[in-house]
Design an enzyme around this catalytic site. Structure first.
Site, mmCIF file in Angstrom:
data_model
loop_
_atom_site.group_PDB
_atom_site.id
_atom_site.type_symbol
_atom_site.label_atom_id
_atom_site.label_comp_id
_atom_site.label_asym_id
_atom_site.label_seq_id
_atom_site.Cartn_x
_atom_site.Cartn_y
_atom_site.Cartn_z
ATOM 1 N N GLY A 356 0.332 -0.823 0.052
ATOM 2 C CA GLY A 356 -0.025 -0.104 -0.189
ATOM 3 C C GLY A 356 0.782 1.374 -0.096
ATOM 4 O O GLY A 356 1.097 1.795 0.716
ATOM 5 N N THR A 357 1.042 2.758 -0.821
ATOM 6 C CA THR A 357 1.746 4.243 -1.581
ATOM 7 C C THR A 357 0.754 5.050 -1.527
ATOM 8 O O THR A 357 -0.594 4.776 -1.717
ATOM 9 C CB THR A 357 2.205 4.052 -2.977
ATOM 10 O OG1 THR A 357 3.261 2.748 -2.775
ATOM 11 C CG2 THR A 357 2.686 5.212 -3.554
ATOM 12 N N VAL A 358 1.126 6.385 -1.418
ATOM 13 C CA VAL A 358 0.244 7.499 -1.564
ATOM 14 C C VAL A 358 0.496 8.488 -2.706
ATOM 15 O O VAL A 358 1.795 8.630 -2.691
ATOM 16 C CB VAL A 358 -0.076 8.345 -0.379
ATOM 17 C CG1 VAL A 358 -0.933 7.658 0.620
ATOM 18 C CG2 VAL A 358 1.275 8.795 0.312
ATOM 19 N N SER A 375 5.821 6.376 -0.204
ATOM 20 C CA SER A 375 5.313 5.221 0.302
ATOM 21 C C SER A 375 5.986 4.210 1.385
ATOM 22 O O SER A 375 7.390 4.587 1.272
ATOM 23 C CB SER A 375 5.586 4.229 -1.049
ATOM 24 O OG SER A 375 4.895 2.939 -0.689
ATOM 25 N N ARG A 533 -10.318 4.997 -3.910
ATOM 26 C CA ARG A 533 -9.560 5.263 -2.899
ATOM 27 C C ARG A 533 -10.204 6.341 -1.867
ATOM 28 O O ARG A 533 -9.487 6.998 -1.082
ATOM 29 C CB ARG A 533 -8.130 5.572 -2.921
ATOM 30 C CG ARG A 533 -7.302 5.276 -1.742
ATOM 31 C CD ARG A 533 -5.882 4.709 -1.860
ATOM 32 N NE ARG A 533 -5.049 4.962 -0.829
ATOM 33 C CZ ARG A 533 -3.676 4.680 -0.770
ATOM 34 N NH1 ARG A 533 -3.357 4.355 -1.829
ATOM 35 N NH2 ARG A 533 -2.894 4.905 0.254
#
Length: 540
Positions: A356, A357-358, A375, A533
């Site tokens: 899971g 990264t943003v 991330s 998301r």
């Protein structure tokens, strides 16, 4: 930038783009609002990005944290700049270190624990961006994150789902410091339950008050070394002190009159450029946008790109091929000729000519545009959290290999193969779009699919963001819910192994897009955010 979008195109989400002169788009509303607050207070897009990124470490701890890595591409009003804030291996990390500790049958460093942690680069990236381009005081940018950590926030549905998944894995929950930080009451938070993170607030205050010095050359680095030593890791305060992010020139590839820019290796952004360079030889616009022929060509181009990227990409100084060689026109033409329009194939790496990264993005009315990604990698990263500081650490060291023949062989001070990639689009040397997609190897595939929709088929950014996607991995083509069943069957008839996959934001990526409409002080931008998301674009 004028472009003949069909603004009526839409898919299931029925979202509309946000039109404004100052915009922030990211995966959590509280983070987007923090960035917007900086713009309203007289800051620029860089100030907004730093504030947004800091809040994301608190409100999306399952995807990133204060121990993350980061990359950035930004347009400063006159030119593009790239920043590689991915971390380096500790000085003790040699292939022999891992074989002596774990045996000769290991193919890579561990997935979790201190021996998966490289020096975290995100905080240094924030400091570097602010030092060169920021307008507001650095401490002001971290204030919203400190407030969110101290006062707490209600945990939303999608974040709670990923948190719950991680809490079911002993390989994560058994890591030192994890339960103390992320399992309040002995469990993960429930939907709507308030989560506070006082230890992270303490660290953010130290970072804010010292411009990051406490993190890399002060008490936080010392605490990380002590924690590593107590739990069998090799990381030292000297490793932290030696770290510096690197300003780099983005690499690019022309496509349909535009130019896509990516950060050069050690990241996988070059995969999107290779695939576009292959697809440039085909007339996709003559084929139905969601039809078999177009999707088949995109999948085959992506497979060819990954074959080369997984073979040749690593720390740049260790690569046998340069990015220019991998993007050579003649070479990409030869790779395009391998595609058969009537059947799917398995491709090996080519032999390019030797020689899971943003995700978050912001743009302001002065014309500054920033594409940024950070991330912790695999769902809470290493699982390690330095107690008292809320420092949750990525596991990017697992991205190295122990294969001595690989360009990505682990070594002291080296950076591993990286999955997170920001993207930027220009036309005739002028900025057009900052964008990115989250989710491991989905990222270059998302860059490719959304850009093809916008440039070949004139779908507006929100429609391109919403459209059902495919994801190629390990010989399978996973089709997202809403993908045309007739197209899926047609791909099977060409030999693709098409299977549905559990739908979630991380399986098919979640993207954010900001398209410049013209003069940013007049027309402004169109911003899109991914419903996968619960992302949000905000502006004024």
């Amino acid at each position: 930038m004028k472009h003949s979008f069909d603004w009526t195109t839409g898919y299931a989400s029925r979202r509309s783009p946000v039109f404004a002169r100052n915009v922030v788009s990211t995966s959590h509303p509280l983070a987007a609002q923090a960035g917007l607050r900086m713009l309203q207070n007289g800051g620029n897009a860089v100030d907004a990005i730093i504030a947004t990124a800091a809040v994301l470490t608190i409100v999306e701890p399952c995807s990133n944290g204060l121990g993350s890595d980061a990359f950035c591409i930004l347009w400063d009003g006159a030119q593009l700049h790239g920043l590689n804030a991915s971390g380096c291996a500790p000085a003790a990390w040699t292939p022999g270190y891992f074989t002596a500790k774990y045996g000769t049958d290991k193919r890579a460093p561990p997935k979790r624990g201190w021996d998966s942690v490289t020096v975290p680069g995100a905080v240094a990236g924030w400091v570097a961006l602010h030092g060169r381009f920021g307008r507001l005081p650095f401490a002001d940018l971290l204030a919203p994150a400190i407030e969110a950590a101290e006062r707490g926030y209600a945990v939303p549905v999608i974040i709670q789902q990923k948190w719950r998944n991680a809490a079911s894995l002993a390989e994560i929950t058994s890591q030192p410091g994890f339960a103390e930080a992320f399992l309040p009451h002995g469990r993960e938070p429930r939907v709507g339950e308030r989560f506070t993170f006082g230890a992270a607030a303490r660290t953010l205050r130290l970072i804010a008050g010292t411009q990051g010095e406490a993190f890399y050359r002060g008490e936080i680095a010392a605490a990380a070394e002590a924690h590593a030593r107590a739990h069998g890791g090799a990381m030292t305060a000297a490793d932290f002190a030696a770290y510096q992010p690197e300003w780099v020139a983005p690499i690019g590839r022309d496509y349909r009159g535009y130019r896509l820019h990516e950060i050069p290796p050690n990241g996988q952004g070059i995969a999107a450029l290779i695939a576009l360079g292959i697809l440039d030889r085909f007339d996709l616009a003559s084929m139905p946008v969601d039809g078999v022929a177009s999707q088949h060509l995109q999948i085959e181009a992506m497979k060819l790109a990954f074959a080369d990227v997984y073979k040749y990409v690593g720390e740049p100084r260790s690569m046998r091929l340069t990015p220019a060689q991998m993007l050579d026109d003649g070479y990409l033409a030869s790779r395009a000729r391998l595609i058969d329009a009537k059947r799917a194939q398995d491709f090996g790496p080519g032999h390019a000519p030797q020689g899971g990264t943003v995700y978050l993005t912001a743009a302001d009315e002065s014309g500054m545009m920033v594409s940024f990604i950070q991330s912790n990698y695999m769902g809470f990263g290493s699982g390690v959290v330095v107690p008292g500081y809320g420092l949750s650490l990525q596991n990017r060291g697992h991205g190295f290999t122990l294969d001595p023949s690989s360009d990505n062989l682990v070594g002291p001070g080296k950076r591993p193969f990286h999955t997170i990639i920001p993207a930027f689009l220009t036309k005739d040397g002028q900025p057009v779009m900052s964008y990115g997609v989250m989710g491991g190897d989905m990222q270059p595939q998302g860059h490719l699919q959304t850009l093809v929709r916008m440039l070949d088929y004139h779908q507006h950014p929100q429609a391109a963001c919403d459209a059902p996607r495919w994801r190629w991995a390990a010989g399978l083509v996973n089709a997202e819910q809403g993908f045309d069943p007739a197209t899926a069957q047609g791909l099977r008839e060409l030999g693709h192994r098409v299977e549905p996959f559990a739908d979630s934001y991380q399986d098919y990526g979640a993207g954010q897009f900001i398209w410049r409409l013209g003069d940013p002080a007049v027309e402004g931008y169109a911003a899109a955010s991914d419903p996968r998301r619960d992302g949000q674009a905000v502006g004024f």
